[in-house]
Design an enzyme around this catalytic site. Structure first.
Site, PDB file in Angstrom:
ATOM      1  N   ASN A   1      10.140   4.893   2.607  1.00  0.00           N
ATOM      2  CA  ASN A   1      10.056   4.176   3.950  1.00  0.00           C
ATOM      3  C   ASN A   1      11.187   3.554   4.345  1.00  0.00           C
ATOM      4  O   ASN A   1      12.120   3.221   3.741  1.00  0.00           O
ATOM      5  CB  ASN A   1       8.691   3.345   3.953  1.00  0.00           C
ATOM      6  CG  ASN A   1       7.265   3.995   3.818  1.00  0.00           C
ATOM      7  OD1 ASN A   1       6.940   4.877   4.417  1.00  0.00           O
ATOM      8  ND2 ASN A   1       6.735   3.753   2.536  1.00  0.00           N
TER       9      ASN A   1
ATOM     10  N   HIS B   1       6.170   4.580  12.663  1.00  0.00           N
ATOM     11  CA  HIS B   1       6.159   4.585  11.112  1.00  0.00           C
ATOM     12  C   HIS B   1       7.302   5.545  10.803  1.00  0.00           C
ATOM     13  O   HIS B   1       7.175   6.832  10.709  1.00  0.00           O
ATOM     14  CB  HIS B   1       4.628   5.052  10.734  1.00  0.00           C
ATOM     15  CG  HIS B   1       4.799   5.030   9.002  1.00  0.00           C
ATOM     16  ND1 HIS B   1       4.065   4.093   8.332  1.00  0.00           N
ATOM     17  CD2 HIS B   1       5.234   5.668   8.178  1.00  0.00           C
ATOM     18  CE1 HIS B   1       4.067   4.178   7.222  1.00  0.00           C
ATOM     19  NE2 HIS B   1       4.803   5.204   6.868  1.00  0.00           N
TER      20      HIS B   1
ATOM     21  N   HIS C   1      10.355   7.159   8.456  1.00  0.00           N
ATOM     22  CA  HIS C   1      10.954   7.609   7.226  1.00  0.00           C
ATOM     23  C   HIS C   1      12.310   7.620   7.405  1.00  0.00           C
ATOM     24  O   HIS C   1      12.708   8.378   8.298  1.00  0.00           O
ATOM     25  CB  HIS C   1      10.339   8.675   6.387  1.00  0.00           C
ATOM     26  CG  HIS C   1       8.901   8.384   5.827  1.00  0.00           C
ATOM     27  ND1 HIS C   1       8.376   8.767   4.784  1.00  0.00           N
ATOM     28  CD2 HIS C   1       7.656   7.467   6.267  1.00  0.00           C
ATOM     29  CE1 HIS C   1       7.019   8.269   4.392  1.00  0.00           C
ATOM     30  NE2 HIS C   1       6.784   7.490   5.233  1.00  0.00           N
TER      31      HIS C   1
ATOM     32  N   CYS D   1       5.001   9.400   1.017  1.00  0.00           N
ATOM     33  CA  CYS D   1       3.699  10.185   0.859  1.00  0.00           C
ATOM     34  C   CYS D   1       3.673  11.016  -0.304  1.00  0.00           C
ATOM     35  O   CYS D   1       4.522  12.100  -0.261  1.00  0.00           O
ATOM     36  CB  CYS D   1       3.339  10.739   2.100  1.00  0.00           C
ATOM     37  SG  CYS D   1       1.719  11.878   2.217  1.00  0.00           S
TER      38      CYS D   1
ATOM     39  N   ARG E   1       0.707  -1.255   0.142  1.00  0.00           N
ATOM     40  CA  ARG E   1       0.036  -0.119   0.135  1.00  0.00           C
ATOM     41  C   ARG E   1       0.880   1.237  -0.028  1.00  0.00           C
ATOM     42  O   ARG E   1       0.957   1.737  -0.911  1.00  0.00           O
ATOM     43  CB  ARG E   1      -0.836   0.149   1.168  1.00  0.00           C
ATOM     44  CG  ARG E   1      -2.118   1.092   1.145  1.00  0.00           C
ATOM     45  CD  ARG E   1      -1.647   2.469   1.622  1.00  0.00           C
ATOM     46  NE  ARG E   1      -1.360   2.230   3.013  1.00  0.00           N
ATOM     47  CZ  ARG E   1      -0.853   3.507   3.449  1.00  0.00           C
ATOM     48  NH1 ARG E   1      -0.758   4.637   2.900  1.00  0.00           N
ATOM     49  NH2 ARG E   1      -0.408   3.534   4.845  1.00  0.00           N
ATOM     50  N   ASP E   2       1.494   1.495   1.173  1.00  0.00           N
ATOM     51  CA  ASP E   2       2.398   2.658   1.307  1.00  0.00           C
ATOM     52  C   ASP E   2       3.428   2.556   0.394  1.00  0.00           C
ATOM     53  O   ASP E   2       4.071   3.736  -0.348  1.00  0.00           O
ATOM     54  CB  ASP E   2       2.736   2.940   2.482  1.00  0.00           C
ATOM     55  CG  ASP E   2       3.303   4.533   2.911  1.00  0.00           C
ATOM     56  OD1 ASP E   2       2.922   5.230   2.110  1.00  0.00           O
ATOM     57  OD2 ASP E   2       4.099   4.405   3.892  1.00  0.00           O
TER      58      ASP E   2
END
Length: 323
Positions: free
Chosen positions: A265, A223, A225, A256, A30-31
């Protein structure tokens, strides 16, 4: 005379003050893929998910039921869900931005959903096109409906550590937004370092403030980065204050699409390597994960940015070497 360099795995040196095991919340499908400009075929995505499950990842976020106009790469959410076995004992959360997204996710068979909001006003308007208060109200309704339907709900908070428009984000603002989201009924909260500006002391300060505000540390995830190369240092800092769930993307792909300067990520392989060195159990087969990353890189047409993949991929000739 020649010699062979054996890369193997790092020597495990457990620290009794750190958790003995963690959950990796894999966000690659997904991300990781959402910002790709060239459409990735749904069959490739489905195979990616199968390979991740085969590597031992127990949570693999599948997709987002969002408007195709908003994120074209995820327009195949229903097709991907139809190719996914939700009964195989692996968690496959899906992101839902609104009531329509939740309706579609439930119809597709999702057993767990994720909702999201922003700590900052600027990102809320840029990402969701609405003020924070409106987004929070909509998120609360979606969470209520999801819980009523019998599915678990995870909460994502963006811009926890810094915002490209507003700069540093006060810890008090993070606490306020986090408590408000937890009160809607989400089972866990993922703290998003959306533009990768967090540093270890900042991470510890935020987690400690949330715990002081009554949020149990086992309901907090990070989460990270790696924009400034701080992701693993921030994970370690979170470990020292009891966090046991970390988001990561196999191969380090993603970022994002709505945040200025948001790069990839944290790579799942890099995270697994560090955790193995700390003697922390993840249940992940690093060989299979590296093979998956190189396979995905071939489909994306570029090498993985993961340092571990770069180091290990040429040496993997025998699956037994790294397991």
């Amino acid at each position: 005379m020649t010699s062979t360099v054996h890369l193997g795995l790092p020597m495990a040196v457990p620290d009794p003050e750190l958790p003995s095991a963690v959950r990796i919340y894999e966000v690659g499908p997904r991300d990781g893929l959402q910002a790709e400009k060239v459409p990735v075929p749904v069959e490739v995505k489905a195979e990616f998910v199968r390979r991740l499950v085969g590597a031992g990842l127990s949570t693999v976020e599948l997709t987002s039921f969002v408007s195709p106009k908003r994120i074209p790469q995820l327009a195949d959410a229903r097709e991907l869900a139809a190719l996914t076995d939700f009964d195989a004992g692996v968690r496959h959360p899906v992101l839902v931005p609104n009531a329509r997204g939740l309706e579609d996710a439930l119809a597709a068979g999702a057993r767990e959903v994720a909702v999201f909001a922003s700590v900052t006003e600027s990102f809320s308007k840029a990402n969701l096109g609405a003020p924070r208060s409106d987004v929070a109200a909509a998120q609360a309704l979606v969470t209520k409906d999801a819980l009523a339907a019998g599915v678990d709900v995870r909460g994502y908070l963006s811009m926890v550590f810094g915002d490209p428009w507003e700069g540093p984000v006060p810890v008090d603002a993070v606490v306020e937004a986090s408590v408000a989201m937890m009160e809607t009924g989400v089972h866990s909260l993922s703290l998003g370092d959306t533009i990768g500006v967090a540093t270890p002391g900042h991470v510890r300060a935020v987690v400690r403030a949330l715990v002081d505000a009554g949020i149990a540390v086992d309901r907090i995830a990070l989460h990270a980065h790696d924009t400034y190369g701080q992701a693993l240092a921030n994970v370690y800092a979170a470990l020292t204050v009891g966090v046991t769930e970390f988001d990561a993307s196999t191969g380090g792909v993603g970022g994002c699409p709505f945040a200025l300067s948001a790069t990839g990520n944290l790579a799942t392989e890099d995270l697994v390597w560090m955790l193995r060195g700390l003697g922390i159990d993840t249940g992940v087969d690093l060989t299979t994960l590296v093979e998956t990353s190189t396979w995905l890189a071939d489909h994306l047409g570029r090498p993985s940015p993961s340092r571990v993949v770069t180091a290990l991929a040429p040496s993997i000739t025998d699956r037994s070497e790294l397991t």
